[in-house]
Motif scaffolding. Structure first.
Motif, short mmCIF file in Angstrom:
data_model
loop_
_atom_site.label_atom_id
_atom_site.label_comp_id
_atom_site.label_asym_id
_atom_site.label_seq_id
_atom_site.Cartn_x
_atom_site.Cartn_y
_atom_site.Cartn_z
N PRO A 104 -1.27 5.99 6.03
CA PRO A 104 -1.54 5.50 4.67
C PRO A 104 -2.46 6.45 3.94
O PRO A 104 -2.97 7.42 4.52
CB PRO A 104 -2.23 4.16 4.94
CG PRO A 104 -2.99 4.41 6.21
CD PRO A 104 -2.12 5.33 7.04
N ALA A 105 -2.72 6.16 2.68
CA ALA A 105 -3.68 6.94 1.90
C ALA A 105 -5.07 6.74 2.48
O ALA A 105 -5.35 5.75 3.16
CB ALA A 105 -3.64 6.50 0.44
N ALA A 106 -5.97 7.67 2.22
CA ALA A 106 -7.34 7.58 2.71
C ALA A 106 -7.97 6.27 2.25
O ALA A 106 -7.86 5.88 1.08
CB ALA A 106 -8.15 8.76 2.19
N GLY A 107 -8.61 5.56 3.19
CA GLY A 107 -9.26 4.31 2.87
C GLY A 107 -8.33 3.12 2.84
O GLY A 107 -8.76 1.98 2.58
N SER A 108 -7.02 3.35 3.09
CA SER A 108 -6.04 2.27 3.06
C SER A 108 -5.51 2.02 4.47
O SER A 108 -6.01 2.57 5.45
CB SER A 108 -4.90 2.64 2.11
OG SER A 108 -3.99 1.57 1.98
N TYR B 155 0.37 -8.19 8.55
CA TYR B 155 0.16 -7.32 9.70
C TYR B 155 -0.28 -5.93 9.23
O TYR B 155 0.16 -5.45 8.19
CB TYR B 155 1.44 -7.19 10.52
CG TYR B 155 1.89 -8.49 11.15
CD1 TYR B 155 1.44 -8.86 12.41
CD2 TYR B 155 2.74 -9.35 10.47
CE1 TYR B 155 1.84 -10.06 12.98
CE2 TYR B 155 3.14 -10.55 11.03
CZ TYR B 155 2.69 -10.90 12.28
OH TYR B 155 3.07 -12.09 12.85
N GLN B 156 -1.14 -5.29 10.03
CA GLN B 156 -1.62 -3.96 9.69
C GLN B 156 -1.55 -3.02 10.88
O GLN B 156 -1.57 -3.46 12.04
CB GLN B 156 -3.06 -4.02 9.18
CG GLN B 156 -3.23 -4.72 7.86
CD GLN B 156 -4.66 -4.73 7.37
OE1 GLN B 156 -5.60 -4.44 8.13
NE2 GLN B 156 -4.86 -5.05 6.10
N ALA B 157 -1.46 -1.72 10.58
CA ALA B 157 -1.51 -0.68 11.60
C ALA B 157 -2.17 0.54 10.98
O ALA B 157 -1.97 0.82 9.79
CB ALA B 157 -0.10 -0.32 12.09
N PRO B 158 -2.99 1.28 11.74
CA PRO B 158 -3.63 2.47 11.18
C PRO B 158 -2.67 3.61 10.92
O PRO B 158 -2.87 4.42 10.03
CB PRO B 158 -4.66 2.85 12.25
CG PRO B 158 -4.10 2.27 13.52
CD PRO B 158 -3.42 1.01 13.12
N ASN C 200 0.80 -1.24 0.00
CA ASN C 200 0.00 0.00 0.00
C ASN C 200 0.83 1.29 0.00
O ASN C 200 0.32 2.34 0.37
CB ASN C 200 -0.97 0.02 1.20
CG ASN C 200 -1.88 -1.18 1.24
OD1 ASN C 200 -2.16 -1.79 0.21
ND2 ASN C 200 -2.33 -1.56 2.43
N LEU C 201 2.08 1.22 -0.42
CA LEU C 201 2.87 2.44 -0.57
C LEU C 201 2.32 3.26 -1.74
O LEU C 201 1.71 2.71 -2.65
CB LEU C 201 4.34 2.08 -0.83
CG LEU C 201 5.11 1.51 0.35
CD1 LEU C 201 6.43 0.92 -0.13
CD2 LEU C 201 5.35 2.57 1.41
N PRO C 202 2.51 4.60 -1.76
CA PRO C 202 3.31 5.36 -0.79
C PRO C 202 2.50 5.71 0.46
O PRO C 202 1.27 5.71 0.45
CB PRO C 202 3.67 6.63 -1.56
CG PRO C 202 2.48 6.82 -2.47
CD PRO C 202 2.06 5.44 -2.89
#
Length: 217
Positions: free
Chosen positions: A139-143, A162-165, A122-124
Motif C-alpha cells: 500500500p501507500a506509505a502510512g496505509s 481485513y487488513q494485510a501489510p 485504499n487503492l491504488p
C-alpha cells in the motif's frame, strides 16, 4: 450482476497453487515484454489486465489449508506500468482496480446466506515484479492493504474488514500468470461470523497488455 472493486483480494481466492516455470532472464531486454520472452518492452503507462485463469476460483478461506469461507469465479485486476527497467531488475506497477462479480461468489460459512460485495479499500497499491518471478503488492506509505467483505445473514448484513501489510505472489511465463497462495489477512473489525483470519488464493491469467501476453524476463 454487480461488479465490485476487490483487492488483489483482494480480495487477490480450491487449492490453486500450480508448479511455476521460472521467468527467463534477458540480458539486453526489459523486465516486462510482450509477444515472447525477450520480446517488445512494455512501455511505462501501458495498462495490464488479467482475469481469473479459466476454470479456477479465487478463494478467501478461514485457514491456509481449509475450505471454509468464500469462493468467487469472476475477478479481474488492472494495473498501470510505472517503470520497466532492463533485465534483470524489478518492474513497478500501480494497481488501480481489482474487480469481483459478487454474483459469482458463494460461501459455506455457517450462519451466512451469501456475499453482497467484496471491496478493496485504499487503492491504488504498488506492485513490484522481479526478474526472478517474485510479485510484491504494497500500500501507500502510512496505509494498509484492506478489504471489506459484506455478507448476508438471517439477522441482516454484516461487514468484515481485513487488513494485510503486503501481499506476496509469483509470476510464471508458462501460462502468463500471477499467483497468490494463501496470502494472509487479519480481521480488524466485524461480527463473530467473520473469521479471524482470511487466506487469499487466486490464479490470474493471462496477463496482457493491449491484448498481447506479458512475459517476465
Amino acid at each position: 450482476m454487480r461488479t465490485r472493486t476487490l483487492l488483489t483480494l483482494a480480495g487477490t481466492v480450491a487449492a490453486l497453487t500450480l508448479p511455476l516455470a521460472a521467468p527467463a532472464s534477458a540480458a539486453d531486454g526489459a523486465v516486462l515484454t510482450t509477444g515472447s520472452v525477450g520480446g517488445t518492452a512494455v512501455a511505462a503507462g501501458e495498462v495490464l489486465t488479467a482475469p481469473l485463469a479459466s476454470g479456477t476460483a479465487a478463494t478467501f478461506y478461514s485457514s491456509a489449508t481449509g475450505t471454509s469461507g468464500i469462493s468467487c469465479t469472476s475477478s479481474q485486476f488492472t494495473a498501470t506500468v510505472t517503470d520497466n527497467p532492463s533485465a534483470p531488475g524489478t518492474a513497478t506497477e500501480s494497481v488501480s482496480a481489482h474487480t469481483f462479480n459478487a454474483a459469482s461468489c458463494t460461501t459455506n460459512v455457517v450462519g451466512v446466506l451469501g456475499v453482497t460485495s467484496i471491496t478493496v479499500n485504499n487503492l491504488p497499491y504498488s506492485s513490484a515484479v522481479g526478474s526472478d518471478g517474485s510479485v510484491t503488492v504494497t500500500p501507500a506509505a502510512g496505509s494498509t492493504i484492506q478489504t471489506t467483505v459484506v455478507l448476508r445473514t438471517l439477522l441482516g448484513s454484516i461487514n468484515c474488514v481485513y487488513q494485510a501489510p503486503s501481499l506476496a505472489g509469483t509470476a510464471s511465463n508458462a501460462d502468463n500468470t500471477i499467483n497468490f497462495a494463501a496470502a494472509q489477512f487479519t480481521k480488524v473489525s466485524g461480527s463473530s461470523l467473520c473469521f479471524a483470519n482470511g487466506y487469499f488464493t487466486a490464479k490470474y491469467a493471462p496477463v496482457t497488455s493491449s491484448g498481447e501476453a506479458v512475459y517476465v524476463n
